[in-house]
Design a protein around this motif. Structure first.
Motif, short mmCIF file in Angstrom:
data_model
loop_
_atom_site.label_atom_id
_atom_site.label_comp_id
_atom_site.label_asym_id
_atom_site.label_seq_id
_atom_site.Cartn_x
_atom_site.Cartn_y
_atom_site.Cartn_z
N ILE A 68 23.12 82.25 15.15
CA ILE A 68 23.72 83.52 14.72
C ILE A 68 22.86 84.08 13.58
O ILE A 68 22.54 83.36 12.64
CB ILE A 68 25.15 83.30 14.17
N GLY A 69 22.52 85.36 13.66
CA GLY A 69 21.76 86.01 12.59
C GLY A 69 22.69 86.40 11.45
O GLY A 69 23.71 87.06 11.68
N VAL A 70 22.36 85.97 10.23
CA VAL A 70 23.24 86.26 9.09
C VAL A 70 22.44 86.79 7.89
O VAL A 70 21.23 86.61 7.81
CB VAL A 70 24.02 84.99 8.63
N GLN A 71 23.17 87.43 6.99
CA GLN A 71 22.65 87.78 5.66
C GLN A 71 23.82 87.72 4.69
O GLN A 71 24.98 87.84 5.11
CB GLN A 71 22.05 89.19 5.65
N THR A 72 23.51 87.56 3.42
CA THR A 72 24.61 87.52 2.46
C THR A 72 25.01 88.95 2.11
O THR A 72 24.20 89.87 2.12
CB THR A 72 24.22 86.76 1.17
N VAL A 73 26.30 89.13 1.83
CA VAL A 73 26.82 90.44 1.43
C VAL A 73 27.57 90.29 0.10
O VAL A 73 27.88 89.17 -0.31
CB VAL A 73 27.78 91.02 2.50
N GLU A 74 27.86 91.43 -0.53
CA GLU A 74 28.69 91.40 -1.75
C GLU A 74 30.04 90.79 -1.37
O GLU A 74 30.56 91.05 -0.27
CB GLU A 74 28.92 92.82 -2.26
N LYS A 75 30.63 90.04 -2.31
CA LYS A 75 31.92 89.38 -2.05
C LYS A 75 32.98 90.34 -1.52
O LYS A 75 33.76 90.03 -0.62
CB LYS A 75 32.42 88.71 -3.34
N ASN A 76 32.98 91.58 -2.09
CA ASN A 76 34.03 92.53 -1.69
C ASN A 76 33.79 93.17 -0.31
O ASN A 76 34.56 94.00 0.13
CB ASN A 76 34.21 93.62 -2.76
N GLN A 77 32.70 92.76 0.37
CA GLN A 77 32.40 93.32 1.69
C GLN A 77 32.74 92.34 2.83
O GLN A 77 32.58 92.68 4.00
CB GLN A 77 30.89 93.65 1.78
N VAL A 78 33.20 91.14 2.47
CA VAL A 78 33.37 90.10 3.51
C VAL A 78 34.38 90.49 4.59
O VAL A 78 34.26 90.05 5.74
CB VAL A 78 33.79 88.72 2.90
N LYS A 95 29.65 71.80 20.68
CA LYS A 95 28.27 71.46 20.30
C LYS A 95 27.87 72.36 19.14
O LYS A 95 28.21 73.55 19.12
CB LYS A 95 27.31 71.60 21.46
N GLY A 96 27.19 71.77 18.20
CA GLY A 96 26.90 72.49 16.96
C GLY A 96 26.11 73.77 17.15
O GLY A 96 25.28 73.88 18.06
N ILE A 97 26.41 74.76 16.35
CA ILE A 97 25.63 75.99 16.37
C ILE A 97 25.07 76.24 14.95
O ILE A 97 25.53 75.64 13.98
CB ILE A 97 26.44 77.20 16.89
N TYR A 98 24.10 77.13 14.87
CA TYR A 98 23.42 77.37 13.60
C TYR A 98 23.51 78.84 13.20
O TYR A 98 23.69 79.72 14.05
CB TYR A 98 21.94 77.01 13.71
N ALA A 99 23.37 79.09 11.91
CA ALA A 99 23.29 80.46 11.41
C ALA A 99 21.96 80.59 10.68
O ALA A 99 21.62 79.74 9.84
CB ALA A 99 24.45 80.73 10.46
N PHE A 100 21.21 81.61 11.01
CA PHE A 100 19.88 81.79 10.44
C PHE A 100 19.84 83.07 9.61
O PHE A 100 20.18 84.14 10.09
CB PHE A 100 18.83 81.86 11.55
N GLU A 101 19.42 82.91 8.37
CA GLU A 101 19.33 84.06 7.46
C GLU A 101 18.00 84.76 7.73
O GLU A 101 16.96 84.27 7.29
CB GLU A 101 19.38 83.54 6.03
N PHE A 102 18.04 85.83 8.49
CA PHE A 102 16.80 86.48 8.89
C PHE A 102 16.25 87.35 7.76
O PHE A 102 16.97 87.76 6.85
CB PHE A 102 16.99 87.30 10.17
N GLU A 103 14.94 87.64 7.88
CA GLU A 103 14.29 88.51 6.90
C GLU A 103 14.34 89.93 7.45
O GLU A 103 14.14 90.16 8.65
CB GLU A 103 12.84 88.02 6.73
#
Ligand code: G1P
Length: 286
Positions: free
Chosen positions: A156-166, A240-248
């Protein structure tokens, strides 16, 4: 197995962009000089994926028209000596092998993805949500397919967001296993700030293994009464395990008015033909 196919769900109503989306697919809203979905198809092509299924709904014919030939227009441009525009127009209809399927009922993202089951068959595939544009040096989907080649597991493609945007996103509870990569422990679709396990958010880019379809079929309606892809991914993770990748890359939410305006300004500033004049103009008004 290499990722050769991709799916773009484009059946949503675009309620965040009414009234424009009353008669126009949100995926056709223009960023500078081309519809948002054009950038998404380009991202896939740059990642080496040319078999694309677009999941449409009623009133989405404009999308199929856009990627089709326009014989009259092509003739007009050719006869008028507008060679560059002719080539541009013609190239769009040859960009990729684009297929369409209709989602008959709007029952959520999970349900939309299930419409791709026959097209996908027994292969891993990329899933790209039309609202999300990502500007990156290496196409976002390519970053994920490279990870898939290494782990052969759903990413899964992820990025961090501001806490108030979750509360706008699917949120990942994960453990970092290497730089930018999390092993997923849990997922929650649009949690409140208090419930959110982290601020690592799903950003509309996935590489999925075909067993996701079985999981979607088992998934009961969740948030908003819809069949959520995030819930199906949770089930998959239990098996089965899945992964999250913090893309650029910089991600834009073009389904949102402010996000759309930001994308328009930034894509215009990157456009060779417009950037100097547009930058000068912006300076005069700000
Ligand atoms: C969907 C997904 C969500 C994800 C988001 C990314 O939500 O369900 O998990 O974080 O896309 O844009 P939507 O924005 O379609 O409601």
């Amino acid at each position: 197995m290499k990722v050769r196919k991709a799916v773009i769900p484009a059946a949503g109503f675009g309620t965040r962009f009414l009234p424009a989306t009353k008669s126009m697919p949100k995926e056709m809203l223009t960023i500078v000089d081309r519809p948002a979905i054009h950038y998404n198809v380009e991202e896939l092509i740059e990642a080496g994926i040319e078999d694309i299924l677009i999941i449409i709904g009623r009133n989405k014919e404009e999308i199929a028209n856009y990627f089709d030939r326009s014989p009259e227009l092509e003739l007009l441009l050719k006869e008028g000596g507008k060679e560059e525009l002719y080539e541009l127009t013609e190239r769009i209809s040859n960009m990729a092998n684009i297929h369409y399927v209709r989602q008959k009922d709007a029952k959520g993202l999970g349900h939309a993805v299930l419409c791709a089951k026959t097209f996908v068959g027994d292969e891993p595939f990329a899933l790209l949500l039309g609202d999300d544009l990502v500007h990156a040096t290496v196409p976002c989907i390519k970053q994920l397919t490279d990870m898939y080649d290494k782990y052969e597991s759903t990413i899964i493609g992820v990025q961090t967001v501001e806490k108030n945007q979750v509360n706008k996103y699917g949120i990942v509870d994960g453990v970092k296993v290497e730089d930018h990569l999390y092993e997923v422990k849990g997922l929650v679709e649009k949690p409140s700030v208090e419930e959110a396990p982290s601020n690592v958010a799903i950003m509309g880019r996935y590489v999925l293994t075909p067993d996701i379809f079985e999981m979607i079929e088992k998934t009961a309606p969740g948030k908003g009464g819809e069949i959520q892809l995030t819930d199906a991914l949770m089930l998959l993770n239990e098996e089965k395990g899945i992964y999250a990748f913090e893309f650029e890359g910089k991600r834009y939410d073009t389904g949102d008015k402010l996000g759309y305006l930001i994308a328009t300004v930034e894509y215009a500033l990157r456009n060779e033909e417009l950037s100097t004049d547009f930058r000068d103009y912006l300076k005069t008004i700000i």
